[in-house]
Design a protein around this motif. Structure first.
Motif, PDB file in Angstrom:
ATOM      1  N   ASN A 119      -5.213  12.856  -1.951  1.00 24.26           N
ATOM      2  CA  ASN A 119      -5.212  11.968  -3.107  1.00 24.26           C
ATOM      3  C   ASN A 119      -5.305  10.522  -2.644  1.00 24.26           C
ATOM      4  O   ASN A 119      -4.952  10.197  -1.505  1.00 24.26           O
ATOM      5  CB  ASN A 119      -3.953  12.168  -3.948  1.00 24.26           C
ATOM      6  N   GLU A 120      -5.749   9.654  -3.548  1.00 31.90           N
ATOM      7  CA  GLU A 120      -5.940   8.246  -3.217  1.00 31.90           C
ATOM      8  C   GLU A 120      -5.143   7.348  -4.160  1.00 31.90           C
ATOM      9  O   GLU A 120      -4.881   7.709  -5.304  1.00 31.90           O
ATOM     10  CB  GLU A 120      -7.418   7.857  -3.307  1.00 31.90           C
TER      11      GLU A 120
ATOM     12  N   LYS B   1      -6.844  -0.144 -17.673  1.00 29.62           N
ATOM     13  CA  LYS B   1      -5.836  -0.222 -16.611  1.00 29.62           C
ATOM     14  C   LYS B   1      -5.807   1.065 -15.797  1.00 29.62           C
ATOM     15  O   LYS B   1      -5.602   1.039 -14.571  1.00 29.62           O
ATOM     16  CB  LYS B   1      -4.469  -0.514 -17.218  1.00 29.62           C
ATOM     17  N   LEU B   2      -6.020   2.202 -16.443  1.00 29.95           N
ATOM     18  CA  LEU B   2      -6.025   3.479 -15.737  1.00 29.95           C
ATOM     19  C   LEU B   2      -7.224   3.573 -14.790  1.00 29.95           C
ATOM     20  O   LEU B   2      -7.111   4.082 -13.669  1.00 29.95           O
ATOM     21  CB  LEU B   2      -6.061   4.628 -16.743  1.00 29.95           C
ATOM     22  N   ILE B   3      -8.366   3.059 -15.216  1.00 30.47           N
ATOM     23  CA  ILE B   3      -9.557   3.052 -14.350  1.00 30.47           C
ATOM     24  C   ILE B   3      -9.311   2.179 -13.127  1.00 30.47           C
ATOM     25  O   ILE B   3      -9.672   2.533 -11.996  1.00 30.47           O
ATOM     26  CB  ILE B   3     -10.781   2.574 -15.146  1.00 30.47           C
ATOM     27  N   GLN B   4      -8.689   1.019 -13.321  1.00 29.66           N
ATOM     28  CA  GLN B   4      -8.384   0.133 -12.195  1.00 29.66           C
ATOM     29  C   GLN B   4      -7.449   0.801 -11.185  1.00 29.66           C
ATOM     30  O   GLN B   4      -7.552   0.575  -9.976  1.00 29.66           O
ATOM     31  CB  GLN B   4      -7.730  -1.152 -12.691  1.00 29.66           C
ATOM     32  N   MET B   5      -6.572   1.665 -11.659  1.00 31.78           N
ATOM     33  CA  MET B   5      -5.591   2.304 -10.788  1.00 31.78           C
ATOM     34  C   MET B   5      -6.253   3.184  -9.731  1.00 31.78           C
ATOM     35  O   MET B   5      -5.714   3.363  -8.637  1.00 31.78           O
ATOM     36  CB  MET B   5      -4.620   3.122 -11.634  1.00 31.78           C
ATOM     37  N   TYR B   6      -7.438   3.731 -10.025  1.00 31.64           N
ATOM     38  CA  TYR B   6      -8.102   4.644  -9.094  1.00 31.64           C
ATOM     39  C   TYR B   6      -9.302   4.000  -8.408  1.00 31.64           C
ATOM     40  O   TYR B   6     -10.064   4.704  -7.737  1.00 31.64           O
ATOM     41  CB  TYR B   6      -8.534   5.907  -9.828  1.00 31.64           C
ATOM     42  N   ASP B   7      -9.472   2.706  -8.546  1.00 31.47           N
ATOM     43  CA  ASP B   7     -10.594   2.014  -7.927  1.00 31.47           C
ATOM     44  C   ASP B   7     -10.168   1.499  -6.551  1.00 31.47           C
ATOM     45  O   ASP B   7      -9.618   0.409  -6.418  1.00 31.47           O
ATOM     46  CB  ASP B   7     -11.060   0.862  -8.821  1.00 31.47           C
ATOM     47  N   THR B   8     -10.418   2.310  -5.517  1.00 37.86           N
ATOM     48  CA  THR B   8     -10.002   1.950  -4.159  1.00 37.86           C
ATOM     49  C   THR B   8     -11.106   1.249  -3.373  1.00 37.86           C
ATOM     50  O   THR B   8     -10.970   1.061  -2.154  1.00 37.86           O
ATOM     51  CB  THR B   8      -9.561   3.209  -3.393  1.00 37.86           C
TER      52      THR B   8
ATOM     53  N   ASP C 213       1.047  12.278  -5.935  1.00 37.21           N
ATOM     54  CA  ASP C 213       1.439  13.526  -5.306  1.00 37.21           C
ATOM     55  C   ASP C 213       0.801  13.673  -3.933  1.00 37.21           C
ATOM     56  O   ASP C 213      -0.343  13.263  -3.708  1.00 37.21           O
ATOM     57  CB  ASP C 213       1.023  14.718  -6.175  1.00 37.21           C
ATOM     58  N   ALA C 214       1.557  14.257  -3.004  1.00 32.21           N
ATOM     59  CA  ALA C 214       1.060  14.602  -1.668  1.00 32.21           C
ATOM     60  C   ALA C 214       1.056  16.125  -1.590  1.00 32.21           C
ATOM     61  O   ALA C 214       2.118  16.752  -1.515  1.00 32.21           O
ATOM     62  CB  ALA C 214       1.957  13.993  -0.590  1.00 32.21           C
ATOM     63  N   ILE C 215      -0.140  16.717  -1.619  1.00 32.55           N
ATOM     64  CA  ILE C 215      -0.304  18.163  -1.764  1.00 32.55           C
ATOM     65  C   ILE C 215      -0.991  18.720  -0.526  1.00 32.55           C
ATOM     66  O   ILE C 215      -2.015  18.173  -0.084  1.00 32.55           O
ATOM     67  CB  ILE C 215      -1.129  18.491  -3.024  1.00 32.55           C
TER      68      ILE C 215
ATOM     69  N   VAL D 278       5.353  -1.116   7.346  1.00 32.85           N
ATOM     70  CA  VAL D 278       5.061  -2.549   7.326  1.00 32.85           C
ATOM     71  C   VAL D 278       3.645  -2.752   6.793  1.00 32.85           C
ATOM     72  O   VAL D 278       2.689  -2.150   7.294  1.00 32.85           O
ATOM     73  CB  VAL D 278       5.198  -3.161   8.724  1.00 32.85           C
ATOM     74  N   LEU D 279       3.511  -3.604   5.762  1.00 30.51           N
ATOM     75  CA  LEU D 279       2.217  -3.861   5.135  1.00 30.51           C
ATOM     76  C   LEU D 279       2.032  -5.366   4.938  1.00 30.51           C
ATOM     77  O   LEU D 279       3.014  -6.093   4.730  1.00 30.51           O
ATOM     78  CB  LEU D 279       2.125  -3.160   3.781  1.00 30.51           C
ATOM     79  N   PRO D 280       0.785  -5.842   4.971  1.00 26.86           N
ATOM     80  CA  PRO D 280       0.538  -7.272   4.741  1.00 26.86           C
ATOM     81  C   PRO D 280       0.467  -7.580   3.244  1.00 26.86           C
ATOM     82  O   PRO D 280       0.050  -6.746   2.427  1.00 26.86           O
ATOM     83  CB  PRO D 280      -0.815  -7.501   5.415  1.00 26.86           C
ATOM     84  N   THR D 281       0.863  -8.777   2.875  1.00 27.16           N
ATOM     85  CA  THR D 281       0.726  -9.230   1.494  1.00 27.16           C
ATOM     86  C   THR D 281      -0.695  -9.718   1.237  1.00 27.16           C
ATOM     87  O   THR D 281      -1.448  -9.992   2.168  1.00 27.16           O
ATOM     88  CB  THR D 281       1.726 -10.353   1.193  1.00 27.16           C
ATOM     89  N   ASP D 282      -1.035  -9.820  -0.044  1.00 29.39           N
ATOM     90  CA  ASP D 282      -2.340 -10.353  -0.467  1.00 29.39           C
ATOM     91  C   ASP D 282      -3.496  -9.624   0.220  1.00 29.39           C
ATOM     92  O   ASP D 282      -4.494 -10.238   0.602  1.00 29.39           O
ATOM     93  CB  ASP D 282      -2.424 -11.861  -0.200  1.00 29.39           C
ATOM     94  N   THR D 283      -3.360  -8.321   0.391  1.00 36.40           N
ATOM     95  CA  THR D 283      -4.378  -7.490   1.028  1.00 36.40           C
ATOM     96  C   THR D 283      -4.510  -6.195   0.234  1.00 36.40           C
ATOM     97  O   THR D 283      -3.492  -5.554  -0.052  1.00 36.40           O
ATOM     98  CB  THR D 283      -3.993  -7.166   2.483  1.00 36.40           C
ATOM     99  N   LYS D 284      -5.726  -5.822  -0.113  1.00 39.58           N
ATOM    100  CA  LYS D 284      -5.936  -4.561  -0.825  1.00 39.58           C
ATOM    101  C   LYS D 284      -5.819  -3.416   0.167  1.00 39.58           C
ATOM    102  O   LYS D 284      -6.620  -3.301   1.101  1.00 39.58           O
ATOM    103  CB  LYS D 284      -7.287  -4.543  -1.531  1.00 39.58           C
ATOM    104  N   ILE D 285      -4.831  -2.561  -0.025  1.00 38.76           N
ATOM    105  CA  ILE D 285      -4.519  -1.476   0.898  1.00 38.76           C
ATOM    106  C   ILE D 285      -4.809  -0.148   0.215  1.00 38.76           C
ATOM    107  O   ILE D 285      -4.308   0.119  -0.881  1.00 38.76           O
ATOM    108  CB  ILE D 285      -3.050  -1.534   1.338  1.00 38.76           C
ATOM    109  N   ARG D 286      -5.607   0.659   0.844  1.00 43.37           N
ATOM    110  CA  ARG D 286      -5.927   2.002   0.340  1.00 43.37           C
ATOM    111  C   ARG D 286      -4.974   3.010   0.973  1.00 43.37           C
ATOM    112  O   ARG D 286      -4.750   2.999   2.181  1.00 43.37           O
ATOM    113  CB  ARG D 286      -7.370   2.360   0.676  1.00 43.37           C
ATOM    114  N   PHE D 287      -4.418   3.878   0.146  1.00 45.84           N
ATOM    115  CA  PHE D 287      -3.547   4.939   0.622  1.00 45.84           C
ATOM    116  C   PHE D 287      -4.251   6.279   0.414  1.00 45.84           C
ATOM    117  O   PHE D 287      -4.813   6.528  -0.661  1.00 45.84           O
ATOM    118  CB  PHE D 287      -2.223   4.962  -0.145  1.00 45.84           C
ATOM    119  N   VAL D 288      -4.232   7.121   1.435  1.00 44.67           N
ATOM    120  CA  VAL D 288      -4.662   8.514   1.291  1.00 44.67           C
ATOM    121  C   VAL D 288      -3.433   9.371   1.547  1.00 44.67           C
ATOM    122  O   VAL D 288      -2.730   9.184   2.547  1.00 44.67           O
ATOM    123  CB  VAL D 288      -5.823   8.860   2.235  1.00 44.67           C
ATOM    124  N   LEU D 289      -3.154  10.289   0.638  1.00 45.69           N
ATOM    125  CA  LEU D 289      -1.891  11.022   0.680  1.00 45.69           C
ATOM    126  C   LEU D 289      -2.144  12.520   0.719  1.00 45.69           C
ATOM    127  O   LEU D 289      -2.971  13.047  -0.039  1.00 45.69           O
ATOM    128  CB  LEU D 289      -1.028  10.675  -0.538  1.00 45.69           C
TER     129      LEU D 289
END
Length: 318
Positions: free
Chosen positions: A222-223, A116-123, A215-217, A185-196
């Motif tokens: 970060n992703e 599960k941790l690996i999946q969390m960082y798979d963007t 964290d936003a440093i 505003v974000l769409p549902t059922d869409t894989k969204i990548r965040f860069v922070l």
């Protein structure tokens, strides 16, 4: 006294029934909520499953340990004539047992937790990217590749109430300190990548319903990613002590169906598009010089002009 004892028993029974009632909890935290919510993303579901696995293991261990203690205290008490055994010797089998059992339990938890941790960082294979930048004390959102960006800060009503000095009642604001002027505003059922990242100090972008906190440093990107399953409003806050107004830096995510998101995106693009330049008026055509015309019948030609032209022609020929 009796009513107080009944209330204590009721609270205890509710706490024991908490894992069973977890399915009825909504994504956002509720007053007096004790158990973890399921959230509305795949990652939040993973976190919930890992939490419930650990919780049930702890419940089983607690029942066994406290059950053994209760049996020992009530069955082998002094009033029943029990005599303490003073010849207890070392037991190799018992020590092996209470070493192997915790190791097996840890292994049973480590494999699903690691996956599960690996999946969390798979963007990878994200359909869109949103850049989140933390400022003191607001957020800026950039929809990369779309030309849409805006800031999001505490809504005016909450800001006025917090500075009024009055005691805030429940009816003064339904979402006091948890509303913003511009929602993400974000769409549902869409894989969204965040860069922070951040512009000044360390912040942390956290919406519990999405199942992660990042964290936003300043100077570091970060992703994270999310795929929201259900439309709705999901609230969060900055989770890092970033300054004196740290508590007034909320986050509101509005998840909408894909078609509605495209309409919103088109409207934002039109609103941010530069104004079309005003075309200059076309220049009027220049007036043509009047052409020389032959003298009309009966009209005397201009002999002076004719003589001058003849003289000039002779000079050129000579």
């Amino acid at each position: 006294m009796k009513a107080g004892r009944i209330k204590q028993w009721a609270v205890g029974a509710a706490a024991m029934a908490l894992p069973v009632l977890a399915n009825a909890q909504a994504a956002d935290p509720k007053p007096w909520q004790l158990n973890m919510g399921r959230g509305v993303t795949h990652l939040s579901q993973n976190a919930y499953e890992a939490h419930m696995l650990a919780l049930w293991i702890c419940v089983v261990i607690g029942v066994l340990v406290f059950g053994a203690m209760a049996v020992a205290m009530f069955k082998f008490r002094k009033s029943k004539g029990a005599v303490a055994d003073q010849s207890l010797t070392h037991s190799t089998k018992l020590e092996i047992l209470w070493t192997v059992v915790p190791v097996v339990l840890l292994l049973a938890m480590v494999f699903p937790a690691t996956s599960k941790l690996i999946q969390m960082y798979d963007t990878r294979e994200s359909a869109m990217t949103v850049k989140v930048t933390g400022f003191q004390w607001m957020w800026k959102y950039d929809y990369l590749g779309e030309g849409v960006s805006f800031t999001s800060r505490l809504d005016r009503k909450s800001d006025e109430l917090r500075q009024s000095g009055k005691v805030i009642a429940e009816g003064d604001h339904d979402n006091y300190l948890l509303d913003v002027d511009n929602v993400l505003v974000l769409p549902t059922d869409t894989k969204i990548r965040f860069v922070l990242t951040a512009d000044d100090v360390i912040h942390a972008w956290w919406v519990p319903a999405l199942g992660w906190k990042q964290d936003a440093i300043p100077g570091i990107v970060n992703e994270a990613w999310a795929e929201i399953r259900e439309p709705g409003l999901y609230r969060g806050q900055c989770a890092e002590l970033c300054g004196k107004d740290h508590g007034f830096m909320p986050i509101v995510v509005k998840a909408v169906p894909k078609a509605e998101y495209q309409q919103w995106l088109a409207a934002e693009k039109a609103k941010n598009a530069p104004a079309a330049p005003v075309a200059a008026p076309a220049a009027a055509p220049a007036e043509a010089a009047p052409a020389e015309t032959a003298p009309a019948e009966g009209e005397t030609p201009n002999t002076d002009a004719t003589a001058a032209a003849a003289t000039q022609h002779a000079a050129v020929a000579g």
